[in-house]
Design a protein around this motif. Structure first.
Motif, PDB file in Angstrom:
ATOM      1  N   THR A  21       0.858  -1.186   0.000  1.00  0.00           N
ATOM      2  CA  THR A  21       0.000   0.000   0.000  1.00  0.00           C
ATOM      3  C   THR A  21       0.891   1.232   0.000  1.00  0.00           C
ATOM      4  OG1 THR A  21      -1.679  -1.156   1.274  1.00  0.00           O
ATOM      5  CG2 THR A  21      -1.824   1.229   1.220  1.00  0.00           C
ATOM      6  N   SER A  47       0.456  -5.224   2.892  1.00  0.00           N
ATOM      7  CA  SER A  47      -0.997  -5.307   3.049  1.00  0.00           C
ATOM      8  C   SER A  47      -1.456  -6.754   2.923  1.00  0.00           C
ATOM      9  CB  SER A  47      -1.696  -4.449   1.994  1.00  0.00           C
ATOM     10  OG  SER A  47      -1.457  -4.969   0.703  1.00  0.00           O
ATOM     11  N   ASN A  63      -5.327  -8.873   2.215  1.00  0.00           N
ATOM     12  CA  ASN A  63      -6.748  -8.770   1.874  1.00  0.00           C
ATOM     13  C   ASN A  63      -7.352 -10.169   1.890  1.00  0.00           C
ATOM     14  OD1 ASN A  63      -9.201  -7.700   0.929  1.00  0.00           O
ATOM     15  ND2 ASN A  63      -8.616  -8.069  -1.182  1.00  0.00           N
ATOM     16  N   TYR A  79     -11.121 -12.175   1.289  1.00  0.00           N
ATOM     17  CA  TYR A  79     -12.425 -11.881   0.697  1.00  0.00           C
ATOM     18  C   TYR A  79     -13.197 -13.155   0.406  1.00  0.00           C
ATOM     19  CZ  TYR A  79      -9.914 -13.003  -3.585  1.00  0.00           C
ATOM     20  OH  TYR A  79      -9.155 -13.637  -4.543  1.00  0.00           O
ATOM     21  N   ALA A  92      -9.519  -5.781   4.537  1.00  0.00           N
ATOM     22  CA  ALA A  92      -8.180  -5.401   4.087  1.00  0.00           C
ATOM     23  C   ALA A  92      -7.415  -4.743   5.226  1.00  0.00           C
ATOM     24  CB  ALA A  92      -8.267  -4.446   2.900  1.00  0.00           C
ATOM     25  N   LEU A 127      -4.418  -2.521   5.400  1.00  0.00           N
ATOM     26  CA  LEU A 127      -3.612  -1.732   4.472  1.00  0.00           C
ATOM     27  C   LEU A 127      -2.250  -1.348   5.040  1.00  0.00           C
ATOM     28  CD1 LEU A 127      -6.464   0.511   3.042  1.00  0.00           C
ATOM     29  CD2 LEU A 127      -5.473  -1.559   2.050  1.00  0.00           C
ATOM     30  N   LYS A 167      -7.302  -0.158   8.354  1.00  0.00           N
ATOM     31  CA  LYS A 167      -8.021  -1.386   8.004  1.00  0.00           C
ATOM     32  C   LYS A 167      -9.309  -0.987   7.303  1.00  0.00           C
ATOM     33  CE  LYS A 167      -6.254  -3.505  12.109  1.00  0.00           C
ATOM     34  NZ  LYS A 167      -6.473  -3.285  13.508  1.00  0.00           N
ATOM     35  N   ASN A 187     -14.945  -4.146   3.153  1.00  0.00           N
ATOM     36  CA  ASN A 187     -15.345  -3.787   1.797  1.00  0.00           C
ATOM     37  C   ASN A 187     -16.593  -4.524   1.336  1.00  0.00           C
ATOM     38  OD1 ASN A 187     -12.639  -2.569   1.484  1.00  0.00           O
ATOM     39  ND2 ASN A 187     -11.972  -4.683   1.353  1.00  0.00           N
ATOM     40  N   TYR A 192      -8.156   3.337  -2.755  1.00  0.00           N
ATOM     41  CA  TYR A 192      -9.053   3.557  -1.618  1.00  0.00           C
ATOM     42  C   TYR A 192      -9.195   5.065  -1.411  1.00  0.00           C
ATOM     43  CZ  TYR A 192      -8.299  -1.359  -0.488  1.00  0.00           C
ATOM     44  OH  TYR A 192      -8.248  -2.735  -0.530  1.00  0.00           O
ATOM     45  N   ASN A 195      -3.113   0.467  -3.643  1.00  0.00           N
ATOM     46  CA  ASN A 195      -2.656  -0.858  -3.262  1.00  0.00           C
ATOM     47  C   ASN A 195      -2.418  -1.701  -4.506  1.00  0.00           C
ATOM     48  OD1 ASN A 195      -3.615  -3.884  -2.405  1.00  0.00           O
ATOM     49  ND2 ASN A 195      -2.479  -2.853  -0.795  1.00  0.00           N
ATOM     50  N   SER A 250      -1.584  -5.715  -5.405  1.00  0.00           N
ATOM     51  CA  SER A 250      -1.606  -7.000  -4.713  1.00  0.00           C
ATOM     52  C   SER A 250      -1.645  -8.172  -5.685  1.00  0.00           C
ATOM     53  CB  SER A 250      -2.818  -7.068  -3.782  1.00  0.00           C
ATOM     54  OG  SER A 250      -4.010  -6.983  -4.532  1.00  0.00           O
TER      55      SER A 250
END
Length: 187
Positions: free
Chosen positions: A44, A61, A63, A65, A81, A83, A96, A99, A161, A178, A180
């Motif tokens: 990030t 970072s 993430n 999901y 996430a 970050l 943080k 999402n 973001y 970010n 990733s």
């Protein structure tokens, strides 16, 4: 029970069975539908500005999901996430996000697809000088997904973001970028 009632019952059961079979075959034909989960690691970048100090800071970072692929072009995702921590001078902030995103994708080849995301995030930022702040903002992203098998894919993504919380006078910016890479598993 007379024969008319039995005949109606058989017709209703047969009709329901045909509808169920048609639904199952349509679902089987669209192998793209279904639930999935995944994890990404990345970096990030945040622009920080405190008095005479101004710089970009990078942090690691993570993430996590989960989502549901509606059809071959659209999916919805929920995620968490971390970050990372940004530091400027003696002050630092850990960010943080929770999402909720809508993804749209298009196939480039049989195994490679391009996707974009638009979503909302609830940000939590803890400041080393004391206290924390929370905001809600939007996020945008674009990425590539490479399908290794029917269940496993690799992802690479760039995400922006927006509207992160700031601490008055501490110089923490309102945006973060970010980059990733990670894996996705489809059930």
């Amino acid at each position: 029970m007379n024969t008319k009632h039995i005949a109606r019952l058989i017709k209703t059961a047969a009709g329901g069975s045909l509808i169920a079979l048609a639904s199952l075959s349509a679902h089987a034909a669209d192998k793209e539908q279904g639930f999935y989960m995944g994890a990404d690691i990345g970096r990030t970048k945040q622009n920080l500005n405190a008095g005479s100090q101004s710089s970009d800071r990078n942090s690691n970072s993570l993430n996590l999901y989960g989502g549901y692929k509606i059809d071959k072009n659209f999916a919805v995702e929920l995620g968490y996430a971390d970050l990372g921590k940004a530091k400027i001078g003696d002050a630092s902030a850990k960010t943080k996000a929770l999402n909720a995103d809508l993804l749209a994708s298009t196939a480039l080849t049989q195994d490679l697809s391009l996707y974009g995301r638009l979503g909302a995030a609830r940000y939590d930022r803890d400041f080393s000088a004391g206290g924390s702040d929370h905001t809600v903002g939007f996020k945008l992203g674009a990425g590539l997904e490479y399908k290794l098998s029917d269940q496993l894919s690799l992802r690479g993504e760039v995400t922006r973001y927006n509207n992160l919380p700031t601490a008055d006078g501490q110089g923490f910016g309102r945006t973060a970028n970010n980059v990733s890479a990670g894996v996705k598993y489809r059930f």
